[in-house]
Structure formats: C-alpha cells, structure tokens
Design a protein around this motif. Structure first.
Motif, mmCIF file in Angstrom:
data_model
loop_
_atom_site.group_PDB
_atom_site.id
_atom_site.type_symbol
_atom_site.label_atom_id
_atom_site.label_comp_id
_atom_site.label_asym_id
_atom_site.label_seq_id
_atom_site.Cartn_x
_atom_site.Cartn_y
_atom_site.Cartn_z
ATOM 1 N N VAL A 284 0.932 -1.093 0.132
ATOM 2 C CA VAL A 284 -0.019 0.146 0.034
ATOM 3 C C VAL A 284 0.741 1.160 -0.031
ATOM 4 N N PRO A 285 1.128 1.803 -1.094
ATOM 5 C CA PRO A 285 1.777 2.991 -1.289
ATOM 6 C C PRO A 285 1.036 4.152 -0.907
ATOM 7 N N ILE A 286 1.638 4.980 -0.035
ATOM 8 C CA ILE A 286 0.866 6.398 0.676
ATOM 9 C C ILE A 286 1.614 7.671 0.678
ATOM 10 N N CYS A 287 0.811 8.493 0.170
ATOM 11 C CA CYS A 287 1.586 10.113 0.215
ATOM 12 C C CYS A 287 0.226 10.936 0.422
ATOM 13 N N ASN A 288 0.151 11.184 1.695
ATOM 14 C CA ASN A 288 -1.014 12.395 2.042
ATOM 15 C C ASN A 288 -2.353 12.171 1.064
ATOM 16 N N THR A 289 -2.877 10.804 1.962
ATOM 17 C CA THR A 289 -4.364 10.574 1.288
ATOM 18 C C THR A 289 -5.129 10.277 2.576
ATOM 19 N N LYS A 290 -4.864 11.191 3.501
ATOM 20 C CA LYS A 290 -5.735 10.984 4.507
ATOM 21 C C LYS A 290 -7.279 10.734 4.730
ATOM 22 N N ARG A 291 -7.789 11.195 3.415
ATOM 23 C CA ARG A 291 -9.314 11.474 3.370
ATOM 24 C C ARG A 291 -9.678 10.055 2.961
ATOM 25 N N TYR A 292 -9.003 9.264 2.227
ATOM 26 C CA TYR A 292 -9.267 7.901 1.836
ATOM 27 C C TYR A 292 -8.724 6.880 2.510
ATOM 28 N N LEU A 293 -7.677 6.990 3.470
ATOM 29 C CA LEU A 293 -6.885 5.921 3.811
ATOM 30 C C LEU A 293 -7.524 5.067 4.617
ATOM 31 N N ARG A 294 -8.334 5.466 5.437
ATOM 32 C CA ARG A 294 -9.120 4.593 6.665
ATOM 33 C C ARG A 294 -10.117 3.661 5.630
ATOM 34 N N ASP A 295 -10.847 4.032 4.617
ATOM 35 C CA ASP A 295 -11.542 3.008 3.888
ATOM 36 C C ASP A 295 -10.755 2.068 3.288
ATOM 37 N N CYS A 296 -9.464 2.567 2.759
ATOM 38 C CA CYS A 296 -8.689 1.751 1.951
ATOM 39 C C CYS A 296 -8.048 0.430 3.164
ATOM 40 N N LEU A 297 -7.718 0.814 4.331
ATOM 41 C CA LEU A 297 -7.012 -0.012 5.464
ATOM 42 C C LEU A 297 -8.234 -0.906 5.620
ATOM 43 N N ASP A 298 -9.198 -0.457 6.060
ATOM 44 C CA ASP A 298 -10.349 -1.261 6.456
ATOM 45 C C ASP A 298 -10.816 -2.350 5.712
ATOM 46 N N SER A 299 -10.769 -2.056 4.112
ATOM 47 C CA SER A 299 -10.949 -3.027 3.186
ATOM 48 C C SER A 299 -10.003 -4.103 3.106
ATOM 49 N N ILE A 300 -8.914 -3.999 3.370
ATOM 50 C CA ILE A 300 -7.764 -4.791 3.413
ATOM 51 C C ILE A 300 -7.695 -5.613 4.509
ATOM 52 N N ALA A 301 -7.975 -4.904 5.674
ATOM 53 C CA ALA A 301 -7.824 -5.842 7.119
ATOM 54 C C ALA A 301 -8.861 -6.709 7.162
ATOM 55 N N THR A 302 -10.189 -6.490 6.475
ATOM 56 C CA THR A 302 -11.228 -7.321 6.525
ATOM 57 C C THR A 302 -11.292 -8.549 5.429
ATOM 58 N N GLN A 303 -10.327 -8.703 4.657
ATOM 59 C CA GLN A 303 -10.462 -9.564 3.741
ATOM 60 C C GLN A 303 -10.600 -11.099 4.103
ATOM 61 N N THR A 304 -11.524 -11.724 3.689
ATOM 62 C CA THR A 304 -11.542 -13.244 3.810
ATOM 63 C C THR A 304 -10.334 -14.007 4.120
ATOM 64 N N LEU A 305 -9.435 -13.661 3.026
ATOM 65 C CA LEU A 305 -7.958 -14.420 3.232
ATOM 66 C C LEU A 305 -7.400 -13.846 4.382
ATOM 67 N N GLU A 306 -6.992 -14.493 5.577
ATOM 68 C CA GLU A 306 -6.408 -13.924 6.827
ATOM 69 C C GLU A 306 -4.863 -14.268 6.489
ATOM 70 N N SER A 307 -4.460 -14.877 5.875
ATOM 71 C CA SER A 307 -2.790 -14.939 5.936
ATOM 72 C C SER A 307 -2.240 -14.089 4.956
ATOM 73 N N LEU A 308 -1.949 -12.806 5.625
ATOM 74 C CA LEU A 308 -1.546 -11.604 4.787
ATOM 75 C C LEU A 308 -0.582 -10.866 5.452
ATOM 76 N N GLN A 309 0.278 -10.496 4.829
ATOM 77 C CA GLN A 309 1.378 -9.357 5.197
ATOM 78 C C GLN A 309 1.103 -8.279 4.421
#
Length: 911
Positions: free
Chosen positions: A11-36
């Motif tokens: 996840v490359p990030i540069c000044n995206t506070k407005r959208y970052l929460r939605d992005c990380l929420d969608s990744i953290a709740t993946q049905t595939l749990e074996s993630l880095q």
C-alpha cells in the motif's frame, strides 16, 4: 505476523488521509487472513501517519515503512524487497477492495501455478454507493479463467495497466528482476512494470470478475508540470531495454511495442496543458522517427485512424501539429465567455471569430452552466478546429474563474464576454471591434491573481474610471452566478481569497476619488464576487474552516459613504445604529420613529448589501436630514453592520434598532438618556413591547417573554436578569465599546445574545424603566435553516453556556438547554449530518454541567441527553457515519474523545 503469508499487499501512501481509512479497512477485513500488509509512507505531511499507527497497533499483520518522499517507484521497490508472501498484491491508498478479492485471486493463482492473475475493476466516485460502481471491462480478446501465454494473446498489452487489479507470484518477479523505475518525482511508473510482467510471464490468468474500486475523483494531475512531461518516455525506454534482454520476447513484441507506445504518447500529448504540448510533441516525433528508421513500424498492428495519424505526423510534423493543436507560437489568445441566451448561438460567434482571426491566434472558450445540448455543440466545434480550445486547463480555480496565467500562450490576450445584449456580428463592425480596451499585454497579467471578472466582465467599469465618465447602471452586465460546484478545496478557496484581496485593493483605491453614485456602481461590481467567496467558505470542510480560523469579513473591504447635506453638531447624546438588509416594507416606519426622537442624535444606517429598494429609501432620507449618515457595505450580516456603525459613532450613548422595528413614542431615547445620566449608569433600558406585523401590541406573556417588561424604576443586577435576550431595548455608554472593545460576533445567527453576554460580564448593573421604549415586531419572518445558520446558532449557545457556567447563572444555563431541546431541536436534528453541527452538539453534550441544569437537578438525574440526540436514537451511529466522511481530521479526534466520554457517562448512569 506469520513468517510465510500467502499474500503480501503493498500500500503506497502519500497524503491520502481522506481515503486511507476506507482503504485499510477493506484490506484488514479480507476473507483471506494469511496476509502481510506493508504500508509505505512516502513522506506524508498530513495525518496519514497517525492513521497508519492506529491500524498497525490493532492489526499485527500491518507493517509501516516510513521514508522521506522519493516517489512512487521507490516506495514500491521498498515494498517488494520486504515482501514475504507467496503472491504480491497492490492496493493504492485512495482505492478500496471487496472482502473476497485476495482469497479469490490467490485461489486462481495457486490452482494454476500462475505467474500473474489479473481481474477487471470498478470505477468509484466519492460519496457514491460502492454496490452501484460500474465495472470497467478492461480485459478483452483474452481467454478468461484459463492459463494463456501473453506472447500469444498480445491484446493483454493493450489494456490499461491497472497493476492493482492483480496478484503476482513473488518468485516470478524475483527471477525476472521485475521492479519499478525509481525515478524521483516521476509518474506513470505502472507502465513499464505492467509490460515487464506480461512480457516475461508464460503462465497468466485473467478473471472477468471485478474486485477493486478505483477512485476516479482524486487525480493528482501532472498535466501542468514541465518536469513530468517526459516521464512516460522514460517508461518506454525501460520497456525497450527490458524487451531486448530476451530474444524470444523481443522478436515477439518488437512491432507491438510501437503500437503501445503510440497510444501512450498520444494519451499524454492530449492531456498536457497546451503550452507544454509543443515540447512533448517534438519528442514524440523524434522517438517515432527513430523507431521508423529501425524498420519497426508495421501497419498491421495499428488501427486505420492511428496509422493515418502517425503517417501524417511523420510526413509533415509542423502542419500536423498546426491542424490538430493550433499554432506553436501563438500571437494572440482570445478568452471567450458565453453566458445567458448567448449560449444557444455559440457556433455563430465562434465561426465568426475563427474567420476573422489569424492562424497564429488561439481561441479558448467556455460556457457558464451549459445544458447537455450546448455542451455537445461546444465539443463539436472544438473537435473541428485545431486552434479552438475548451476551458479544461484555463483556470486555477473554476469556482472563482481564476485564470491560470500559464495557459495564456499569446503575446497579447483578448477577453470577450458574449451575452445576449451584444449586437449582431455581421458587417464591418464585429464584437472584436468593441473590445479594443480589453486587450492586455501578457506580461501585465503575470503576478496578478484576479478572477476573470476583472479583466473581462468589468471592462466598462475600468474604462469609466480612466475616462471619468459616469457609469450607467446597465453597463455592468450580470456575470454571475459562476460555474456551479458542490465542494471547494482549501487550496482553491485560498486562491479565491487572494484574488478577492487583490480585487478589493484595486476597487478600494477608486473609492474616495469619485462621487458616491459612481462608488455605488463600483460596489455592484464587487458584490457578486464577494457573495461567491462567502458561499465558497461555507462549502469548505469543517477541518479546513478550522485551519483557516476566520471567515471572510465585510469589514475587510471599504464601504461607500454617502455625503451628508451639512456638518453634524459635535455634541451628540445618542448614536442610533441601524443595520439594513432588504427591509423596504417596514423601513420608513422605523426611520420616521428614529428621526422623531426628542434628543440630540445621529443616525448611522449601514446598508448591508440590500438588493431591494432599501438603499434608495435611505438615500432619500439622507438627502432630507443631515443627522443621517449612510454607509453601504458588502453583505456581512447584522453583526458586521453594527460593528461598522460602532466604529463611526460619536454619540455619548449608543442605541441599536432593527429596520423592521420602531420606537413607540418620541420620548423613548430621551427618557433613557436622562435616566442614564442622572444615575451615572453605563446601561439603561426600558420595557420591550411585542407587536404583530401591523404594529398591534401582543400579550407580554407571549411565548414566555414576560421578562421583557420591567416592573419598577431603579438599579438592577444583570445576575438577576439571567437572560441573553432583550439586549436591543437598552442604551449603552460609548465607553463600553471604546474601553472594553466589545463588538458583535460576525456570525449570521445568535450574534446578539453573544454580544449581550459579553456586555453583562463587563457591566454588572443597569438602570431600568417600566415604560415601553422599543416595539419589537414578531410573526413577519419565516425562519429558514441551513447548515451554516445552525453552526452559528450552536457556536453562540455554546459560548453563552460557558459564560453562564463561569458566572454561576443557573437559570440562564437551564434556559439555554431548554432552547436547544425545544426551540431549535427539530432544526438541529435535521442538520446533524453536518460535521460541524454534530461536533458542536457533541461538545455541548459532553461538557454539560448537570448541577447547573435546574430541571435535571430537581428530578435527581445524573445525566441529560440533548433531545436532538434522542430523536436520532443513535448518536454513536451518527458519529460512525460522519467519521467515514471526515477521516482522521482534527474534528474526528475531537468526536472520538467526545464519544468515549459520553459512553462512560451513559454506562455509569445505567449501572
């Protein structure tokens, strides 16, 4: 984190506070749990690092890499070097993904032992329902759900790179040394990466299903950056280098690459701002001349339109550019603005301009709020002439019509507003003949930050200033409203504010040099832009308004002062200040009652930008009575108007009256002045009489307002008064404003009670008279509410709650809570969706002092929930809803703290 995750997500990030929460929420709740999950923060200067820290603390799979800003490619390469997953996925921080994305793609990859698995994706606009996002059919002419070799099915190279809609086998990337170009500050670095992947892969799978929501309204465009115009060339240089590393790869793709490159170059050429196009075009031609010399161009790989374009370009580069993009060396730029009914006949005007201007001239035109049909006609005209352009790159701020001066290529710039009043442009006299004064040397525009309305719309105004002629009212056209918009960014607002300041400086220099009549016309020119600035401020996010700290003030701009017939006597008992805004119905009755007062007075009338006949009425009074000072200012609200009046006042005492009210007798002010002087009182007041729209007295107990009636004469304490209403029936000594510097807040609602509360804290006593001294008209205004008005209401009530708590005024504190719960409850509830409204209500709720609320203390309660929250039934859900919108702003932090405090109290009470 497990040592061998199935998938690593970068996840490359540069000044995206407005959208970052939605992005990380969608990744953290993946049905595939074996993630880095590796988040690479590329030197963010907003609140993105705070959000990353929060997510990393609650999810051990998230790793945060923080580095100085070095660009997208370098960030991705760092992520690749740290990846441990069997496969690697990419999610950019302003996008978000479906919960099953990486499980589905991994299963496809694993079952086929694929080097790469690619899927379709969806377009998403902020605020839209993700379930309705349209699928982009990016992948075509390639077999779905089955293994294929990209060197055989080469249409895969003709798709949008969309590198974030795929997973890649990590060992495959390592074996083929597939990385990103790390060029600092470069763009389009997905181009060569995507080519490398598919040119090296022998086992590829594509799936038709879409999983990723690609946000299309957050484009950080590089079209105006000269440093980035050749970035796409560097990507294709890398593509050629990589292709030549393998003979089979090169021989398979040596004719395909020019086709891909032509599409990429053409796309970049078309998107660049016009002044940069010649620079890139020369490189475009040079690169393809080189490709042609190597015998790598093959018509079989191009469609007919593309091949013909390339053929014409290489045969006669200069003519092709002139025909397609206009002159390289522009002599004159015409900026043409269509408004009103003139939009229905744009082809007539445009064709005339094309026929009467040189091939070395360019025409940039735009329509104000066009219909679909008008917009289609504009696009048709633009496609038919290389030197005719739309307004895509014309403005720094479209909302304010602030020109981007770098777009104006001509040595001379001509501004032209086409409106219905312009005569027919046939014969020898054309619209061009009428605009000689609107021609500007380009150099004169450099350094100016002005709205287009200055050089374009108000030319008549400037011509009149130069010639000394009077300005006819009809000579100032209606140039507003401007382009419609829903939101304004902080940067855009600051551009508009700077333009307004520059504009106001020019106009204010003209004041004082001309008659009040001419100054009135000058003010009319300024008013539309001022109204636009105010509206833009209200459309900023709450967080941006907090950063600014100050809303635009009418007092920052000079007013028009109308000359009095004679000098006013230096000895004045009372200055009566009258703020006037569209009060023509009751204004004469008010003015007659003021002028009839039997005391030495001056009347200071501040016309607050009225659009009805109020100003004309006031001018007629000023011409007849030298005691009246008349000032006209930009609309800033009653508070700003009264503050301007205070600064002009010379009386020993100040009185205030609203233009829809009146004094019930000739002795009102004289009685108050006599009482104040005799008793050395800084404040004196009498009974306030309530009347209906026709002036008929109403019951003094109406709506519980019996406190408006004083029962006896004498000195009283404000601590016994305990109300923040009724301020206007008092007379105030001028020292209150000079020594204590008390002024009205410049809000649009509830500013009077806040002012009165300041006065009561500074001056603790007042002299009261039982006789009526002020007639207050009720029931003639229909109250309407907006987000901004509710914000001001809550700001005022919150201020007075704090003051009454400090003073220990329980009755007033309780009264203010009742107003929130009853008088304004429904209006507040309907606007709880506004971030600032919700934040202010949460602040009030969490700072309530239960011991100060009489009705709570009397019933022995430990907690009181404001009724607006009771109506909502779920303030916690409302907070969650809002937090999605405002992300990790300072407002969000405040609301989170408020929610935690509120929960603690509610839980304690429930036990």
């Amino acid at each position: 984190m497990e040592s061998n995750p199935l998938v690593t997500i970068l996840v490359p990030i540069c000044n995206t506070k407005r959208y970052l929460r939605d992005c990380l929420d969608s990744i953290a709740t993946q049905t595939l749990e074996s993630l880095q999950i590796i988040c690479i923060d590329d030197g963010s200067t907003d609140e993105s690092p705070i959000i990353l820290k929060e997510f990393a603390e609650r999810d051990p799979r998230i790793e945060v890499v923080t580095k100085q800003n070095s660009g997208y490619g370098d960030s991705m390469n760092i992520g690749l070097s740290r990846a441990k997953g069997e496969y690697i996925g990419i999610v950019e921080s302003d996008d978000f993904v479906e919960a099953e994305m990486f499980e589905a793609l991994y299963l496809f990859a694993k079952s086929n032992d694929a080097d790469v698995v690619k899927s379709n994706f969806m377009y998403h606009e902020s605020g839209a329902d993700p379930h309705l996002d349209p699928v982009v059919r990016n992948i075509q002419n390639v077999p779905f759900d089955t293994l294929f070799n990209p060197l055989v099915y080469q249409d895969i190279f003709l798709t949008q790179p969309a590198i974030w809609s795929a997973v890649y086998k990590r060992s495959f990337l390592l074996d083929n040394d597939i990385k990103f170009l790390p060029t600092p500050g470069a763009s389009f670095q997905d181009t060569s990466f995507n080519f490398k992947v598919f040119s090296a892969a022998r086992r590829a799978v594509v799936v038709e299903e879409a999983f990723l929501h690609y946000r299309i309204d957050n484009a950080n465009s590089s079209v105006k950056s000269q440093e980035k115009i050749f970035c796409v060339c560097e990507e294709y240089d890398e593509i050629w280098r990589f292709a030549k590393l393998d003979t089979i790869r090169y021989e398979s793709l040596k004719h395909r690459i020019p086709q891909i490159q032509f599409g990429g170059y053409q796309w970049n050429l078309d998107r660049l701002i016009e002044p940069l196009r010649p620079l890139f075009y020369d490189r475009f031609v040079s690169d393809f001349q080189d490709i042609e010399s190597q015998g790598l161009l093959n018509a079989d790989y191009f469609d007919e339109i593309a091949w013909n374009r390339l053929d014409l370009m290489l045969a006669d580069p200069e003519s092709y550019f002139q025909d397609s993009y206009g002159p390289k060396d522009v002599q004159r730029t015409y900026v043409v603005r269509f408004s009103g009914e003139a939009k229905n006949d744009i082809s007539h005007y445009i064709n005339d301009l094309l026929s009467r201007t040189s091939e070395e001239d360019e025409i940039v035109f735009y329509l104000i709020n066009p219909s679909k049909e008008q917009d289609r006609e504009a696009r048709r005209l633009q496609s038919g002439a290389g030197r005719l352009f739309g307004s895509e790159n014309l403005f720094e701020s479209a909302a304010f019509e602030i020109l981007d001066k770098t777009r104006l290529r001509g040595k001379e710039v001509v501004f032209l507003n086409i409106e219905p009043s312009i005569a027919s442009i046939s014969g020898d006299q054309t619209v061009l003949d009428a605009v000689h004064a609107r021609r500007h040397n380009k150099e004169s525009l450099i350094g100016m930050c002005l709205p287009l309305v200055v050089p374009l719309a108000v030319t008549g105004f400037y011509d009149a200033l130069i010639s000394g002629d009077s300005i006819e009212k009809d000579s100032i056209p209606e140039y507003f409203p401007l382009i419609e918009y829903d939101e304004v960014s902080l940067k855009e607002y600051e551009i508009g504010l700077a333009a307004y300041i520059a504009f106001s400086r020019i106009a204010s220099d003209a004041f004082g040099e001309h008659s009040s009549q001419k100054n009135t016309e000058i003010l009319k020119v300024v008013i539309p832009f001022w109204n636009l600035l105010k509206e833009a401020y209200s459309k900023l996010t709450y967080d941006d308004r907090l950063k600014l700290g100050k809303r635009p003030s009418a007092l920052d701009f000079p007013a028009v002062h109308y000359e009095a017939k004679a000098n006013i006597d230096a000895s004045i008992d009372v200055s009566v200040i009258v703020p006037v805004y569209n009060a023509e119905v009751f204004l004469r009755e008010c003015m007659d009652s003021v002028l009839a007062q039997e005391v030495s007075i001056e009347i200071i009338c501040i016309d607050d930008g009225s659009t009805d006949s109020s100003l004309s009425i006031l001018r007629s009074y000023a011409e007849r009575d030298s005691r009246l000072k008349l000032v006209s200012q930009l609309n800033g609200g009653a508070g700003a108007a009264r503050n301007r009046g205070i600064s002009l006042a010379r009386g020993e005492y100040l009185a205030f009256i609203d233009p829809d009210d009146y004094y019930p007798s000739k002795s009102c002010l004289s009685s108050l002045v006599s009482a104040a002087k005799a008793n050395k009182a800084l404040i004196a007041g009498g009974t306030l009489e309530l009347v209906d729209p026709l002036g008929n007295p109403l019951s003094d107990t109406l709506m519980g307002m019996s406190f408006y009636t004083f029962k006896a004469t004498g000195l009283s304490e404000f601590s016994d008064y305990e109300n923040d209403y009724g301020w206007i029936r008092f007379l105030y000594h001028r020292s209150i404003f000079e020594d204590k510097m008390i002024r009205f807040p410049e809000t649009r609602f509830y500013e009077d009670p806040v002012f009165f509360m300041k006065v009561m804290q500074e001056v603790h006593q007042y002299w009261s008279l039982p006789e009526p001294v002020y007639s207050y008209r009720l029931q003639h205004k229909e109250q309407t509410w907006s987000d901004s008005k509710i914000r001001d209401l809550l700001a005022g009530i919150s201020c007075n709650l704090d003051a009454s708590r400090r003073l220990g005024w329980r009755n007033l504190y309780s009264l203010l809570i009742k107003r929130l719960d009853f008088d304004y409850c429904e209006a507040i509830y309907k606007h709880l969706g506004d971030e600032e409204v919700f934040a202010k209500m949460m602040h009030i709720q969490t700072s309530l002092n239960m011991q100060m609320i009489n009705f709570v203390r009397d019933r022995g309660s430990l907690f009181h929930l404001l009724r607006a929250f009771e109506l909502d039934r779920a303030p916690d859900l409302a907070l969650t809803r809002l937090s999605k919108r405002i992300e990790k702003t300072s407002v969000y932090e405040m609301l989170q703290n408020a929610r935690r405090m509120m929960r603690t109290v509610v839980e304690a009470v429930s036990k």
